[in-house]
Design a protein around this motif. Structure first.
Motif, mmCIF file in Angstrom:
data_model
loop_
_atom_site.group_PDB
_atom_site.id
_atom_site.type_symbol
_atom_site.label_atom_id
_atom_site.label_comp_id
_atom_site.label_asym_id
_atom_site.label_seq_id
_atom_site.Cartn_x
_atom_site.Cartn_y
_atom_site.Cartn_z
ATOM 1 N N SER A 34 0.791 -1.193 0.010
ATOM 2 C CA SER A 34 -0.053 -0.117 -0.122
ATOM 3 C C SER A 34 0.974 1.434 -0.097
ATOM 4 C CB SER A 34 -0.902 0.004 1.204
ATOM 5 O OG SER A 34 -1.674 1.158 1.334
ATOM 6 N N SER A 37 2.572 1.637 -3.524
ATOM 7 C CA SER A 37 1.552 2.162 -4.510
ATOM 8 C C SER A 37 1.258 3.562 -4.622
ATOM 9 C CB SER A 37 0.125 1.451 -4.198
ATOM 10 O OG SER A 37 -0.297 1.681 -3.430
ATOM 11 N N LYS A 95 -2.161 7.160 1.643
ATOM 12 C CA LYS A 95 -2.138 5.744 1.271
ATOM 13 C C LYS A 95 -3.453 5.194 1.865
ATOM 14 C CE LYS A 95 0.711 4.074 5.123
ATOM 15 N NZ LYS A 95 -0.169 3.453 5.932
#
Length: 442
Positions: A34, A37, A95
């Protein structure tokens, strides 16, 4: 019991440790993916690594002992704020997932107690609000939405952990209460059984032992009086009537009453829960003594014992003795004065065969077979079988006869057999019972 409980507890602890390691590894993977990303490693890889490494270590700390739940929750809160600040400083969105923060709140509610657990709740709430305010997302523009989001990410996981721990403790307490209740019921049942055994033992002692002792004393007195009478009427008699059938019968009654008293005392000791003077229950080792006692009563007994000398389990040993005792008692009551007993102790089972002539076949048909029922019940306790039948033995034949077989009722009689000799005597019905008990069944 203590060793068994300790082994079970150690197994539970190992299982919980494995589950904690699995949760820690899974959380570290989810949070790392996470965080990556968000694009931080393409914009500022050094800063991203500086935040990702502590984040991974904090997630892996979930495998640590439960006592570290408070420290881990504080570290997760600080890392959440730091990660949000780093992402917002580089113009990156917050996130989406923060698995470590949620699990930290759950563990704080489940594993911490008292003041320490309560202190974690505002820390988690402040961390959640702080990260939302730093990111200046949609949830930061209204206090109601901010409070709702903070409660859902901090208070709700803590409450779930608290409820789960309380429910588990309550179930454990109920299980302990049920275990104690069963133990108390078992103890009460044991006391009731002990009291009942005591009552039965008193009745046996007060009633049966009195009468059996009286039988033995009267038989002994009658035997001595009869011997003295024969000595007075025949002073030249050398045996004083010792060969008299009446005296032999009285001696047999006297010996039987003594043996009955010995067995009765053993049973009373068992009912009282003790075995005085270390006496054991009779078993295979006492078969010879039993056979000698039966011969004294007038039964012409042939005993053949074979097999291994390995001691049988105590319960099976006693059962075999009682079965043999019942067989010989039946031979005395219903036989024609002689019997043959074979005891074959093999590696996997004990086979007992008793054969005796039948004095009156009609007596066999009209008997209620209580002795056989007792033998069958004893054998079935150990998975054994009982077979019985009446076989027809042909008359004795001269040397050279080809017919020496047992012929069952309904088959061709002795007269139909081919024989090279001349038959003499008459056919005789024999009672045969075979008991087979597996030793492994004990």
């Amino acid at each position: 019991m203590g060793a068994a409980d300790g082994g079970e507890l150690a197994g539970v602890r190992r299982s919980l440790t494995r589950q904690s390691v699995l949760v820690a590894v899974a959380t570290a993977i989810v949070d790392t993916v996470s965080f990556s990303s968000s694009g931080i490693f393409s914009v500022a890889p050094g800063v991203g690594a500086a935040v990702a490494v502590p984040l991974i270590l904090a997630d892996l700390a979930f495998a640590a002992p439960p006592a570290t739940a408070g420290v881990v929750a504080v570290v997760q809160t600080v890392l959440r704020v730091v990660a949000t600040a780093v992402l917002h400083g580089h113009g990156l969105p917050l996130k989406d997932g923060d698995m470590g923060f949620l699990i930290a709140g759950y563990r704080a509610g489940a594993w911490l107690s008292g003041r320490a657990s309560l202190l974690i709740v505002p820390i988690l709430a402040l961390g959640s609000c702080g990260s939302m305010l730093i990111s200046r997302g949609p949830t930061a523009h209204g206090w109601l939405l901010l409070a709702t989001t903070a409660a859902s990410t901090s208070l709700v996981p803590w409450l779930i952990g608290r409820y789960t721990a309380a429910g588990g403790a309550y179930v454990t307490e109920l299980e302990q209460r049920e275990r104690l209740r069963r133990q108390e019921q078992r103890a009460a049942l044991d006391r009731a059984l002990a009291d009942e055994r005591e009552a039965i033992a008193r009745d046996l002692h007060d009633v049966i032992s009195h009468h059996v002792s009286a039988i033995g004393m009267h038989a002994g007195a009658a035997r001595m009086a009869l011997s003295a009478s024969r000595s007075a009427t025949d002073p030249n008699s050398s045996d004083s009537g010792g060969d008299s059938p009446a005296i032999r019968s009285l001696a047999a009654v006297e010996a039987s009453s003594r043996a009955a008293m010995v067995d009765l005392r053993r049973q009373l000791d068992l009912l009282h829960g003790r075995d005085e003077a270390g006496r054991r229950q009779p078993g295979l080792a006492d078969i010879e003594e039993l056979a000698a006692h039966v011969r004294e009563t007038g039964l012409d007994l042939d005993l053949l014992a074979s097999g291994t000398t390995t001691p049988l389990p105590e319960s099976l040993d006693v059962t075999v003795y009682r079965i043999v005792q019942e067989m010989l008692t039946n031979a005395l009551r219903h036989g024609a004065g002689r019997a043959r007993l074979e005891v074959d102790e093999r590696g996997d089972r004990v086979v007992i065969t008793e054969t005796n002539p039948v004095a009156d076949p009609r007596d066999t048909d009209s008997s209620p077979h209580r002795g056989l029922d007792g033998i069958r019940r004893r054998a079935e306790l150990f998975g054994g079988t009982v077979d019985y039948e009446i076989v027809c033995h042909p008359p004795a034949v001269e040397v050279g006869s080809a017919d020496a077989r047992n012929i069952r009722p309904g088959s061709a009689g002795p007269g139909s057999a081919r024989s090279h000799g001349v038959a003499s005597g008459t056919a005789e019905n024999h009672w045969r019972i075979t008991v087979s008990i597996p030793i492994a069944g004990t």
